[in-house]
Design an enzyme around this catalytic site. Structure first.
Site, PDB file in Angstrom:
ATOM      1  N   LYS A  35       0.809  -1.235   0.000  1.00  0.00           N
ATOM      2  CA  LYS A  35       0.000   0.000   0.000  1.00  0.00           C
ATOM      3  C   LYS A  35       0.840   1.283   0.000  1.00  0.00           C
ATOM      4  O   LYS A  35       0.390   2.309  -0.501  1.00  0.00           O
ATOM      5  CB  LYS A  35      -0.929   0.025   1.222  1.00  0.00           C
ATOM      6  N   ASP A  72      -9.866   2.780   2.178  1.00  0.00           N
ATOM      7  CA  ASP A  72      -9.944   2.308   3.578  1.00  0.00           C
ATOM      8  C   ASP A  72     -10.483   3.439   4.448  1.00  0.00           C
ATOM      9  O   ASP A  72     -11.257   3.206   5.389  1.00  0.00           O
ATOM     10  CB  ASP A  72      -8.554   1.922   4.109  1.00  0.00           C
TER      11      ASP A  72
END
Ligand code: NAP
Length: 290
Positions: free
Chosen positions: A72, A108
């Site tokens: 990420k 997220d």
């Protein structure tokens, strides 16, 4: 039933390990529900192959991918553009490919925020203990600060610098003080005495280590809200013990569904079928438990 043709648009997820991902089930259920000619595929990508994998998104004309552990953060310099929120967070979990231009987003953050709102969790002025400083914790730390929480981040010593880096990044972006501490029994005990909300963003308690827990049961109480973003198993040991202590508990499933729905909307520009996505995730989790 999905039929793959020469016109099918391809999305996917890159990560390592990838074997237990729930995302293909959720996204393919969503494409089916709306009869979209899309398919979603898992790609196991080792860190040393990340650059080639990102080139592959362009080369194979994929519509986009989700990005999971451990890429990420590392994927960011390989992209053409980064959405401003993902830039501030310092982590990307969604890439969209428009004509060979790759843009990174962080859904997220949206998934976590929507779940907090859905469950009526107050954060304004509340004392929040955030465990972990990895990819997910970065997004959560920013959301919690935007929502005016008073944040303490605890991470194990090995990567305490990550917690310090995250706290410094948030303090810089939002001009607010954030504490970063080593995750020791003493620091945890002290932080828990004043916490209103405990958020676990470590992978402790995740299958197959389901008896692991980041917080001893004796530190949990009825005054707390405990949000564990780990969704496999449901509930985790932390949530079982928090519930037994009388705390309000929130598991990671809704955040998973909401972040997936936000990625879906980025790739398709269509309103996501959230109920179908939730049902697909739940059904896979229940199947895995058997
Ligand atoms: P990550 O970047 O690898 O970060 C993992 C974090 O857990 C790091 O802070 C790491 O500490 C900590 N950790 C791992 N093992 C530990 C141990 N034995 N003791 C103490 N701390 C430990 O992973 P991530 O992407 O942030 O994901 C973290 C968890 O959240 C995973 O279980 C993932 O499945 C879950 N997640 C859920 C959602 C959702 O939508 N519900 C979304 C994203 C992630 P170090 O820094 O010291 O390594």
């Amino acid at each position: 039933m999905m039929v793959i043709s020469g016109q099918t648009v391809v999305c996917g997820i890159i990560g390592d390990p990838i074997e237990h991902t729930m995302s293909p089930a959720m996204h393919n259920a969503a494409f089916n529900a709306l009869e979209l000619d899309f398919v979603y595929i898992p790609f196991k990508v080792k860190s040393v192959e990340l650059r080639k994998a990102v080139e592959g998104i362009r080369g194979l004309n994929l519509r986009g991918v989700n990005v999971t552990i451990p890429h990420k953060v590392a994927v960011m310099p390989l992209l053409d553009r980064i959405d401003p929120l993902a830039e501030r967070i310092g982590a990307v979990n969604t890439i969209v490919n428009v004509g060979g231009i790759l843009t990174g987003y962080n859904t997220d953050a949206a998934g976590f925020l929507q779940t907090l709102h859905d469950r009526n969790v107050a954060t304004d002025g509340k004392k929040v203990v955030l465990l972990g400083a990895g990819g997910a914790a970065r997004a959560l730390g920013h959301v919690l600060t935007l929502e005016k929480a008073k944040l303490t981040i605890l991470n194990r010593k090995q990567e305490l610098s990550w917690a310090e880096d995250l706290a410094a990044r948030i303090s810089r972006n939002y001009k607010t003080e954030v504490k970063a501490l080593e995750l020791t029994p003493e620091n945890l005990k002290k932080a828990m005495t004043y916490a209103d909300l405990l958020v676990n963003a470590t992978s402790l308690g995740m299958s197959p280590e389901i008896e692991a827990t980041p917080v001893p049961a004796e530190l949990l109480s009825a005054n707390l809200t405990v949000f564990d973003i780990v969704y496999n198993p449901l509930p985790t040991r932390l949530l079982r013990e928090a519930k037994a202590a009388g705390a309000k508990t929130i598991d990671g499933l809704e955040m998973l569904v909401r972040q997936g729905a936000a990625s879906f909307a980025i790739w398709t520009a269509v309103k996501p079928p959230v109920d179908e996505m939730r049902a697909a995730a739940l059904s896979l989790l229940q199947k895995n438990e058997k």
